[in-house]
Design a protein around this motif. Structure first.
Motif, PDB file in Angstrom:
ATOM      1  N   ALA A  71       3.264  -9.332  -0.399  1.00 63.86           N
ATOM      2  CA  ALA A  71       2.446 -10.140   0.505  1.00 63.86           C
ATOM      3  C   ALA A  71       2.995 -11.560   0.588  1.00 63.86           C
ATOM      4  O   ALA A  71       3.288 -12.193  -0.436  1.00 63.86           O
ATOM      5  CB  ALA A  71       0.992 -10.173   0.042  1.00 63.86           C
ATOM      6  N   ARG A  72       3.087 -12.074   1.812  1.00 60.20           N
ATOM      7  CA  ARG A  72       3.612 -13.412   2.049  1.00 60.20           C
ATOM      8  C   ARG A  72       2.471 -14.424   2.065  1.00 60.20           C
ATOM      9  O   ARG A  72       1.380 -14.142   2.555  1.00 60.20           O
ATOM     10  CB  ARG A  72       4.344 -13.440   3.386  1.00 60.20           C
ATOM     11  CG  ARG A  72       5.039 -14.755   3.706  1.00 60.20           C
ATOM     12  CD  ARG A  72       5.669 -14.709   5.093  1.00 60.20           C
ATOM     13  NE  ARG A  72       4.650 -14.619   6.133  1.00 60.20           N
ATOM     14  CZ  ARG A  72       4.912 -14.584   7.434  1.00 60.20           C
ATOM     15  NH1 ARG A  72       6.160 -14.596   7.855  1.00 60.20           N
ATOM     16  NH2 ARG A  72       3.944 -14.508   8.319  1.00 60.20           N
ATOM     17  N   PHE A  73       2.737 -15.616   1.539  1.00 60.69           N
ATOM     18  CA  PHE A  73       1.770 -16.704   1.595  1.00 60.69           C
ATOM     19  C   PHE A  73       2.525 -18.018   1.496  1.00 60.69           C
ATOM     20  O   PHE A  73       3.724 -18.051   1.209  1.00 60.69           O
ATOM     21  CB  PHE A  73       0.734 -16.596   0.467  1.00 60.69           C
ATOM     22  CG  PHE A  73       1.317 -16.700  -0.931  1.00 60.69           C
ATOM     23  CD1 PHE A  73       1.373 -17.914  -1.589  1.00 60.69           C
ATOM     24  CD2 PHE A  73       1.817 -15.570  -1.566  1.00 60.69           C
ATOM     25  CE1 PHE A  73       1.910 -18.020  -2.869  1.00 60.69           C
ATOM     26  CE2 PHE A  73       2.365 -15.658  -2.846  1.00 60.69           C
ATOM     27  CZ  PHE A  73       2.409 -16.889  -3.497  1.00 60.69           C
ATOM     28  N   GLY A  74       1.817 -19.115   1.749  1.00 61.08           N
ATOM     29  CA  GLY A  74       2.441 -20.424   1.679  1.00 61.08           C
ATOM     30  C   GLY A  74       1.760 -21.320   0.661  1.00 61.08           C
ATOM     31  O   GLY A  74       0.678 -21.017   0.136  1.00 61.08           O
TER      32      GLY A  74
ATOM     33  N   VAL B 152      -5.014  -7.503   0.899  1.00 61.82           N
ATOM     34  CA  VAL B 152      -5.160  -6.049   1.016  1.00 61.82           C
ATOM     35  C   VAL B 152      -3.849  -5.430   0.551  1.00 61.82           C
ATOM     36  O   VAL B 152      -2.775  -5.745   1.076  1.00 61.82           O
ATOM     37  CB  VAL B 152      -5.470  -5.642   2.469  1.00 61.82           C
ATOM     38  CG1 VAL B 152      -5.617  -4.118   2.569  1.00 61.82           C
ATOM     39  CG2 VAL B 152      -6.731  -6.335   2.962  1.00 61.82           C
ATOM     40  N   THR B 153      -3.925  -4.538  -0.428  1.00 63.03           N
ATOM     41  CA  THR B 153      -2.714  -3.964  -0.995  1.00 63.03           C
ATOM     42  C   THR B 153      -3.002  -2.594  -1.584  1.00 63.03           C
ATOM     43  O   THR B 153      -4.116  -2.332  -2.058  1.00 63.03           O
ATOM     44  CB  THR B 153      -2.124  -4.880  -2.094  1.00 63.03           C
ATOM     45  OG1 THR B 153      -0.958  -4.260  -2.657  1.00 63.03           O
ATOM     46  CG2 THR B 153      -3.131  -5.151  -3.201  1.00 63.03           C
ATOM     47  N   ALA B 154      -2.003  -1.734  -1.576  1.00 58.08           N
ATOM     48  CA  ALA B 154      -2.123  -0.433  -2.223  1.00 58.08           C
ATOM     49  C   ALA B 154      -1.895  -0.522  -3.719  1.00 58.08           C
ATOM     50  O   ALA B 154      -2.139   0.446  -4.448  1.00 58.08           O
ATOM     51  CB  ALA B 154      -1.121   0.546  -1.598  1.00 58.08           C
TER      52      ALA B 154
ATOM     53  N   ASN C 174      -4.335   3.408   1.097  1.00 57.69           N
ATOM     54  CA  ASN C 174      -3.610   3.745   2.324  1.00 57.69           C
ATOM     55  C   ASN C 174      -3.057   2.524   3.062  1.00 57.69           C
ATOM     56  O   ASN C 174      -2.588   2.660   4.197  1.00 57.69           O
ATOM     57  CB  ASN C 174      -4.535   4.524   3.262  1.00 57.69           C
ATOM     58  CG  ASN C 174      -4.946   5.870   2.686  1.00 57.69           C
ATOM     59  OD1 ASN C 174      -4.155   6.524   2.012  1.00 57.69           O
ATOM     60  ND2 ASN C 174      -6.191   6.270   2.923  1.00 57.69           N
ATOM     61  N   ALA C 175      -3.116   1.358   2.430  1.00 53.69           N
ATOM     62  CA  ALA C 175      -2.593   0.157   3.091  1.00 53.69           C
ATOM     63  C   ALA C 175      -1.105   0.330   3.374  1.00 53.69           C
ATOM     64  O   ALA C 175      -0.324   0.620   2.453  1.00 53.69           O
ATOM     65  CB  ALA C 175      -2.814  -1.071   2.217  1.00 53.69           C
ATOM     66  N   PRO C 176      -0.668   0.167   4.626  1.00 52.93           N
ATOM     67  CA  PRO C 176       0.749   0.369   4.949  1.00 52.93           C
ATOM     68  C   PRO C 176       1.644  -0.717   4.358  1.00 52.93           C
ATOM     69  O   PRO C 176       2.834  -0.488   4.134  1.00 52.93           O
ATOM     70  CB  PRO C 176       0.768   0.341   6.479  1.00 52.93           C
ATOM     71  CG  PRO C 176      -0.450  -0.448   6.857  1.00 52.93           C
ATOM     72  CD  PRO C 176      -1.473  -0.151   5.811  1.00 52.93           C
TER      73      PRO C 176
END
Length: 253
Positions: free
Chosen positions: A117-120, A145-147, A194-196
């Motif tokens: 996941a990207r963030f700043g 949101v993550t699998a 099921n998060a892509p």
């Protein structure tokens, strides 16, 4: 009115920006959806086109090559961008953009956590970040949101000293609140098998979820049907560039 007039504590979601291949169309779409006006001169500062609600910054929209991918990016507040960047790499994350100054506005970096996941990061100076939050037309929350939630929980507690708190309101979901050391909730981590892909989801408050969804679809977006939740009526919208975000009309407290 939820005005922000000071730099937020470390680990608080403090700014959001959108990168798209067609900035002018994005300005038209989001302006109509949220009632935003724009400070286009702010692009000269390096922030992109700043989106204003009642004259106060709430987000930015910038032109980006199609190859880089469109999307919203959420920035955590930090008093020491370089120090937090080191904590990110020490905890198993990576830097996509090393800490750099944005004129006199602040200092920023872009990172990716161990689940992708990207963030700043945003070390505010002249630019505080979002100056209106938690009301229609503005940012209300961000959730990861993550699998693969466990590495994410370990990472963010290591970087920002968060504590974890189970969500007893939704016992059937794998959702954990993230809280700053002072106990303030800043968002959460949602384990969704099921998060892509792993992503920090952006949610805006609106006065009428159903009306916003109808308007978004008429303007070229797609959307899931609005649903009621313990927190309010919510829907996920995919804008004309394929970027997802959510809107919610919060339940009366």
């Amino acid at each position: 009115m939820s005005y922000v007039n000071r730099i937020q504590p470390d680990g608080t979601p403090t700014w959001i920006d959108l990168r798209v291949p067609d900035r002018e169309r994005a300005l038209e779409f989001y302006g109509a959806l949220f009632g935003w006006e724009y400070d286009k001169e702010a692009a000269e500062t390096g922030l992109g086109t700043v989106c204003l609600l009642r004259g106060r910054p709430v987000a930015a929209i910038a032109q980006a090559p199609a190859a880089t991918g469109a999307g919203w990016t959420m920035y955590f507040a930090t008093a020491d961008c370089d120090g937090t960047a080191k904590r990110i790499t020490d905890a198993g994350g990576s830097l996509l953009k090393a800490p750099t100054d944005v004129g006199e506005q602040g200092r920023t970096a872009i990172a990716e956590d161990p689940v992708g996941a990207r963030f700043g990061l945003w070390e505010g100076r002249a630019h505080l970040g979002c100056e209106v939050v938690n009301e229609p037309g503005s940012l209300v929350r961000n959730d990861l949101v993550t699998a693969d939630p466990e590495p994410a929980r370990a990472f963010y507690t290591a970087v920002f000293d968060y504590t974890l708190d189970l969500n007893e309101t939704l016992p059937d979901f794998d959702f954990t609140f993230l809280r700053r050391p002072d106990g303030h909730e800043i968002g959460g981590i949602f384990g969704f098998p099921n998060a892509p892909r792993s992503v920090w989801a952006t949610t805006f408050e609106v006065a009428d979820t159903d009306a916003v969804v109808r308007h978004a679809i008429a303007a070229g977006a797609t959307a899931d049907a609005p649903e009621d939740s313990p927190y309010g009526r919510i829907a996920t919208i995919t804008d004309p560039f394929g970027v997802e975000f959510s809107v919610i009309t919060r339940a009366a407290s």
